[in-house]
Design an enzyme around this catalytic site. Sequence first.
Site, short mmCIF file in Angstrom:
data_model
loop_
_atom_site.label_atom_id
_atom_site.label_comp_id
_atom_site.label_asym_id
_atom_site.label_seq_id
_atom_site.Cartn_x
_atom_site.Cartn_y
_atom_site.Cartn_z
N GLY A 1 -63.10 25.33 -25.97
CA GLY A 1 -64.54 25.43 -25.72
C GLY A 1 -65.12 24.33 -24.86
O GLY A 1 -66.32 24.04 -24.96
N LYS A 2 -64.32 23.71 -23.99
CA LYS A 2 -64.84 22.65 -23.12
C LYS A 2 -65.99 23.15 -22.25
O LYS A 2 -67.05 22.54 -22.19
CB LYS A 2 -63.73 22.12 -22.20
CG LYS A 2 -62.63 21.35 -22.85
CD LYS A 2 -61.71 20.72 -21.83
CE LYS A 2 -61.10 21.71 -20.86
NZ LYS A 2 -60.20 22.69 -21.52
N THR A 3 -65.74 24.25 -21.57
CA THR A 3 -66.76 24.78 -20.66
C THR A 3 -68.01 25.19 -21.44
O THR A 3 -69.14 24.97 -20.99
CB THR A 3 -66.21 25.99 -19.88
OG1 THR A 3 -65.05 25.58 -19.15
CG2 THR A 3 -67.25 26.52 -18.92
N GLU B 1 -63.17 26.11 -11.76
CA GLU B 1 -62.32 27.10 -12.43
C GLU B 1 -62.99 28.46 -12.52
O GLU B 1 -62.42 29.47 -12.13
CB GLU B 1 -61.95 26.61 -13.83
CG GLU B 1 -61.00 27.54 -14.56
CD GLU B 1 -60.65 27.02 -15.94
OE1 GLU B 1 -59.52 27.26 -16.38
OE2 GLU B 1 -61.52 26.39 -16.58
N ARG C 1 -72.00 33.66 -19.40
CA ARG C 1 -71.89 32.87 -20.62
C ARG C 1 -73.24 32.31 -21.04
O ARG C 1 -73.57 32.26 -22.22
CB ARG C 1 -70.90 31.72 -20.41
CG ARG C 1 -69.45 32.15 -20.43
CD ARG C 1 -68.56 30.98 -20.74
NE ARG C 1 -67.17 31.35 -20.85
CZ ARG C 1 -66.23 30.54 -21.32
NH1 ARG C 1 -66.55 29.31 -21.70
NH2 ARG C 1 -64.98 30.93 -21.39
N GLN D 1 -58.33 18.51 -19.05
CA GLN D 1 -57.30 19.13 -19.87
C GLN D 1 -56.48 18.05 -20.56
O GLN D 1 -56.27 16.97 -20.01
CB GLN D 1 -56.37 19.96 -19.00
CG GLN D 1 -57.00 21.23 -18.45
CD GLN D 1 -56.96 22.37 -19.44
OE1 GLN D 1 -57.03 22.15 -20.65
NE2 GLN D 1 -56.86 23.59 -18.95
N ARG E 1 -54.17 14.05 -19.63
CA ARG E 1 -53.11 14.42 -18.68
C ARG E 1 -53.11 13.57 -17.43
O ARG E 1 -54.15 13.22 -16.89
CB ARG E 1 -53.27 15.89 -18.27
CG ARG E 1 -52.79 16.87 -19.30
CD ARG E 1 -52.92 18.28 -18.81
NE ARG E 1 -52.14 18.52 -17.59
CZ ARG E 1 -52.17 19.67 -16.92
NH1 ARG E 1 -52.93 20.66 -17.34
NH2 ARG E 1 -51.45 19.83 -15.85
N GLU E 2 -51.93 13.22 -16.99
CA GLU E 2 -51.65 12.62 -15.69
C GLU E 2 -52.02 11.15 -15.53
O GLU E 2 -51.37 10.45 -14.79
CB GLU E 2 -52.32 13.41 -14.55
CG GLU E 2 -51.42 14.43 -13.94
CD GLU E 2 -52.01 15.82 -14.05
OE1 GLU E 2 -51.24 16.76 -13.89
OE2 GLU E 2 -53.19 15.95 -14.32
N GLY F 1 -53.79 7.41 -17.34
CA GLY F 1 -54.56 6.60 -18.27
C GLY F 1 -55.79 6.04 -17.63
O GLY F 1 -56.67 5.49 -18.31
#
Length: 447
Positions: free
Chosen positions: A213-215, A239, A248, A361, A380-381, A383
């Site tokens: 539910g981020k979006t 996205e 929405r 993400q 991700r990817e 720090g």
Amino acid sequence: MDDLLLRQIPHSLEAEQAVLGSILIDARCVGNVIGALKAEDFYSTVNRGVFETMFSMFSYALPIDPVTVLNKMREDGIWTEESQGYIRDLMLITPTAANVMEYAEIVRDKALLRALVDAGGDISSMAVSGEGGAQNILEAAEKRVYALRQGRSREGLEPIAKILVGVYEQISNAAKLGSGIPGIATGLHDLDRSIMGLNKSDLILVASRPGMGKTSIALNIALHTAKTSGKTVAVFSLEMSREQLAMRLLSSEGFIDGKKLQTGRIKQEEWRRLADAAASISAADLLINDDAALTVADMNAQCRRLSNLGLVVVDYIQLMQSASGARGYLGENRVQIVSEISRMMKIMAKELNVPVMCLSQLSRASEGRQNKRPLLSDLRESGAIEQDADIVIGLYRDDYYNRESETPNIAECIVLKNRRGETGVIELQWIPEYTTFSSLERRHAEE
């Protein structure tokens, strides 16, 4: 050549003198003047010195009148034999202190014109040299002009006394509002109390695994901010399309099942709610850009043109392109690219002086743990995202992984990092049919 000789640097000595004379006649106006002018706004070196003396006295709560100003000038070593006569003349040539803010506006206007002359000269020099390429020069030019529009010159060392004046104003404004939070309300009360609302120049990161539910929470906050703050909210969606986002918003605002909206199978009463929701959303100053090829520089440039900006939302950081326009999905390069994007997002928040909410993400690392709640290490990817963000919020729903969950439709909003307060867990109500979040209602029975 004659035109160049006749051309003068913009200034108004009369207005500068009238501002200083007004303060000497009625010291009660000094607070308003200091809020409107800086010492650098005065073209005359003499007038600038007198204003700096008054500013220093105001900062130390010292009485301001002709005698005390002259005495302070002696202490500071800027008094000359002409000072006493000049102070007297300032009072004599000032028509009335009642118009001090009009005089201050003239001084500020002339200072802005001088700053534009300087900026124009620098931009012209950069363009002639061609160093860095046209796009970088254009970016630098836009930043320079935007800084002037926001009332800021080039950043440099600033006296703490001047900074404290601005901080005092922030505290006073918060006290007047009486909302209990210094920033813009998200509409989720427990979350507001934890992060102190959405504050200027903050980079707020909302992170989770897909489907949490981020979006949805970002749209909830964006719409609430646009409806209640009177500010413009800019949403950059890399996205989802703008039509999907609008669908929405209609679902959550009108409390209509999203699946029904997509199929058009809605009842008469729901049509009425849909019309009301559309009217409510349309009245909000909410702007959406769904260009999937946007860079941070593109977003920054578009936001600079918005005069009443209150919040920027970006969905989501891993889909963004680097400054060069390349996504660079090649292993080790991707870490560097995301680090660069993250740093630029924080710089954008500071430059625009608005909160920037960026979605992110989480890696699959949480999927292999028994406790799948997000951790900072799951980002991700890079720090660098964790380092640059002022606030990091992780979303988790137990019923997503466990259909027999004891807390169905309860979302955990986990504050993983908070430069404005403590970390902790906030429970929210998740309403899946409307893809929306709300504060969790708690009723305590009286004994």
